[in-house]
Write an enzyme that holds these catalytic residues in place. Sequence first.
Site, PDB file in Angstrom:
ATOM      1  N   ASN A 157     -18.749 -10.556  22.187  1.00  0.00           N
ATOM      2  CA  ASN A 157     -18.138  -9.400  23.045  1.00  0.00           C
ATOM      3  C   ASN A 157     -18.514  -8.146  21.973  1.00  0.00           C
ATOM      4  OD1 ASN A 157     -16.486  -7.422  23.875  1.00  0.00           O
ATOM      5  ND2 ASN A 157     -14.447  -8.228  23.174  1.00  0.00           N
TER       6      ASN A 157
ATOM      7  N   LYS B 181     -17.928  -5.116  22.842  1.00  0.00           N
ATOM      8  CA  LYS B 181     -17.093  -3.896  22.606  1.00  0.00           C
ATOM      9  C   LYS B 181     -17.797  -2.834  23.159  1.00  0.00           C
ATOM     10  CE  LYS B 181     -13.953  -6.759  19.905  1.00  0.00           C
ATOM     11  NZ  LYS B 181     -12.873  -6.803  18.713  1.00  0.00           N
TER      12      LYS B 181
ATOM     13  N   GLU C  38      -7.395  -5.817  23.072  1.00  0.00           N
ATOM     14  CA  GLU C  38      -7.594  -4.554  23.208  1.00  0.00           C
ATOM     15  C   GLU C  38      -7.214  -3.508  24.326  1.00  0.00           C
ATOM     16  OE1 GLU C  38     -11.356  -4.540  21.541  1.00  0.00           O
ATOM     17  OE2 GLU C  38     -10.521  -5.306  19.659  1.00  0.00           O
TER      18      GLU C  38
ATOM     19  N   GLU D  64      -7.316 -15.482  20.827  1.00  0.00           N
ATOM     20  CA  GLU D  64      -7.594 -14.495  19.811  1.00  0.00           C
ATOM     21  C   GLU D  64      -6.441 -14.002  19.581  1.00  0.00           C
ATOM     22  OE1 GLU D  64     -11.768 -12.961  20.488  1.00  0.00           O
ATOM     23  OE2 GLU D  64     -10.544 -11.536  21.918  1.00  0.00           O
TER      24      GLU D  64
ATOM     25  N   SER E  36     -12.573 -12.317  14.015  1.00  0.00           N
ATOM     26  CA  SER E  36     -13.188 -12.381  12.542  1.00  0.00           C
ATOM     27  C   SER E  36     -14.155 -13.634  12.340  1.00  0.00           C
ATOM     28  CB  SER E  36     -12.124 -12.262  11.587  1.00  0.00           C
ATOM     29  OG  SER E  36     -11.668 -10.804  11.263  1.00  0.00           O
TER      30      SER E  36
HETATM   31  P1  13P Z   1     -14.068  -9.414  15.856  1.00  0.00           P
HETATM   32  O1  13P Z   1     -14.883 -10.863  15.824  1.00  0.00           O
HETATM   33  O2  13P Z   1     -14.799  -8.348  15.551  1.00  0.00           O
HETATM   34  O3  13P Z   1     -12.905  -9.829  14.951  1.00  0.00           O
HETATM   35  O4  13P Z   1     -13.657  -9.375  17.313  1.00  0.00           O
HETATM   36  C1  13P Z   1     -13.021 -10.624  17.950  1.00  0.00           C
HETATM   37  C2  13P Z   1     -12.958 -10.198  19.357  1.00  0.00           C
HETATM   38  O5  13P Z   1     -12.010  -9.334  19.811  1.00  0.00           O
HETATM   39  C3  13P Z   1     -13.949 -10.786  20.331  1.00  0.00           C
HETATM   40  O6  13P Z   1     -13.210 -10.704  21.687  1.00  0.00           O
END
Ligand code: 13P
Length: 249
Positions: free
Chosen positions: A9, A11, A96, A166, A212
Amino acid sequence: ARQYFVGGNFKMNPTTREQKRALIKILNSADIDPQTEVVIAPPSLYLIPVLELLRKDIKVAAQNCHAKASGAFTGEISAVQLVDAGVPYVILGHSERRSLFHETSEIVAAKTRAALDAGLKIILCVGETLEEREGGKTQDVVQAQLKAVIAVLKPEDWSRIVIAYEPVWAIGTGKVATAAQAQETHAETRTFLASAVSPAIAESTRIIYGGSVTASNCNNITCQADVDGFLVGGASLKPEFVDIINARR
Ligand code: 13P
């Protein structure tokens, strides 16, 4: 056996087309385990060029879609449009989106139904906050998030659903869940699916972990019986993403 799944992802990253091309280049030249299903989710702006440039054994996901097929929804993209563009997957219910963009579980359910009707596969995200975990409410929260979606699903839809657990406290914090925490929540979630949906669907549905995940912490988690892969944020923007993809090799 459930096929190992690794999603990236991105983002709202990267911020230049040049960086986006560099990431694609790394993936295109990588030696990737053919047993693993790999899906990357770039920002919607980059979906079409990524589909054109990316090797065909890696799939592409949108990070969101609207529940309506078309209309006066400024700034939104529909599931129908994603399918028309050749995008096979969409991430829905990311924490999010839930927290920053006020998506309730009912909105996530409506989007899931629309995405399935349009022909997409879904990476459905669920997970609890730190306060909820410390209050012993992890399963209540995960189950409530899932129940809203289960209510709009037909048995045949489940082959197109991947559940991403998550925990909010692990996302972008560097505070990865322990292998035992991930396994416990995944196993309890699978038990819940067995009673709320069916034992066969609980057994066949992939439940992946996100929060993470890095190349150095994924090995313990990946050998847990109920962990079927990862949804990776930050580390999916780095060369180590390839090592996470190959963690089961
Ligand atoms: P991180 O791996 O940056 O913690 O993000 C996890 C996430 O939200 C994947 O959708």
